[in-house]
Design an enzyme around this catalytic site. Structure first.
Site, PDB file in Angstrom:
ATOM      1  N   ASP A 117       1.127  -1.079  -9.363  1.00  0.00           N
ATOM      2  CA  ASP A 117       2.425  -0.452  -9.153  1.00  0.00           C
ATOM      3  C   ASP A 117       2.431   0.932  -9.811  1.00  0.00           C
ATOM      4  OD1 ASP A 117       3.367  -2.793  -7.916  1.00  0.00           O
ATOM      5  OD2 ASP A 117       3.951  -3.643  -9.847  1.00  0.00           O
ATOM      6  N   ASP A 135       4.712   2.830 -12.012  1.00  0.00           N
ATOM      7  CA  ASP A 135       5.895   2.679 -12.856  1.00  0.00           C
ATOM      8  C   ASP A 135       6.210   4.004 -13.538  1.00  0.00           C
ATOM      9  OD1 ASP A 135       6.225  -0.154 -12.406  1.00  0.00           O
ATOM     10  OD2 ASP A 135       4.449  -0.458 -13.642  1.00  0.00           O
TER      11      ASP A 135
END
Length: 208
Positions: free
Chosen positions: A137, A139
């Site tokens: 991901d 982030d």
């Protein structure tokens, strides 16, 4: 030294890390390769800093604590963004992360917001570990000490829709953290504020 969640800490002595119970076997090897930990969102007990240790698998995460005098260096997400650290990483370029971070930088800098990469991207940039893969991901944390209008949050979310990779953005206030996407919805609905004592529902992440 004021520490914030998502700050990365280089540890002087990994034997001085405090565990509530004997840690899993992978922890020792991970720290021998990369003696770094991430500041967790938890209360400071007896002046011990709550941290999280990362392994080379997504499921390898271990809570722990360290004393202040066991800090060799602190690296904040904002420093990684200020120095554009991703531009010197061929790995992040290959994964498409570097181009996306350039886009995020343009969007958030135009709003005069302090921000930085966290998660696997932030950890790799700070420590040099190969933490990012094709499933990682992206982030991001925004340090929003002062009030951010909902209209500005909505504008940011609209611009982020055009990113090459999807970004998960947390907005840190002096009270805790909220998901930028949730805050940008506006209206009278209460939102989840993540605090050191756990999640609470609030009307405003600044004033409650």
């Amino acid at each position: 030294m004021e520490l914030m969640p998502h700050d990365l800490i280089k540890i002087k002595n990994t034997d001085g890390i405090i565990h509530d119970a004997p840690p899993p076997n992978w922890v020792k090897g991970a720290l021998e390769c990369f003696p770094y930990a991430v500041v967790r969102r938890a209360p400071l007990l007896e002046n011990r800093i709550p941290v999280g240790i990362r392994g080379d698998k997504r499921c390898y995460r271990q809570p722990a604590a360290i004393n202040f005098d066991n800090i060799l260096q602190r690296v904040t997400p904002e420093e990684l963004a200020d120095k554009k650290m991703w531009r010197s990483s061929q790995r992040l370029r290959d994964f498409g992360v570097a181009d996306t971070l350039d886009q995020v930088d343009k969007i958030l800098t135009e709003q005069r917001l302090k921000w930085g990469p966290t998660g696997s991207v932030g950890f790799e940039l700070a420590s040099g570990a190969h933490a990012v893969n094709e499933n990682s991901d992206l982030d991001i944390v925004i340090r929003a000490v002062q009030f951010l209008p909902v209209s500005t949050a909505m504008r940011i979310m609209l611009e982020l829709e055009h990113l090459s990779l999807k970004a998960d953005i947390q907005m840190e206030t002096t009270k805790g953290a909220v998901a930028l996407a949730e805050y940008a919805r506006g209206g009278d609905v209460r939102i989840i504020l993540r605090t050191v004592y756990g999640p609470v529902l609030v009307n405003s992440p600044w004033y409650e």
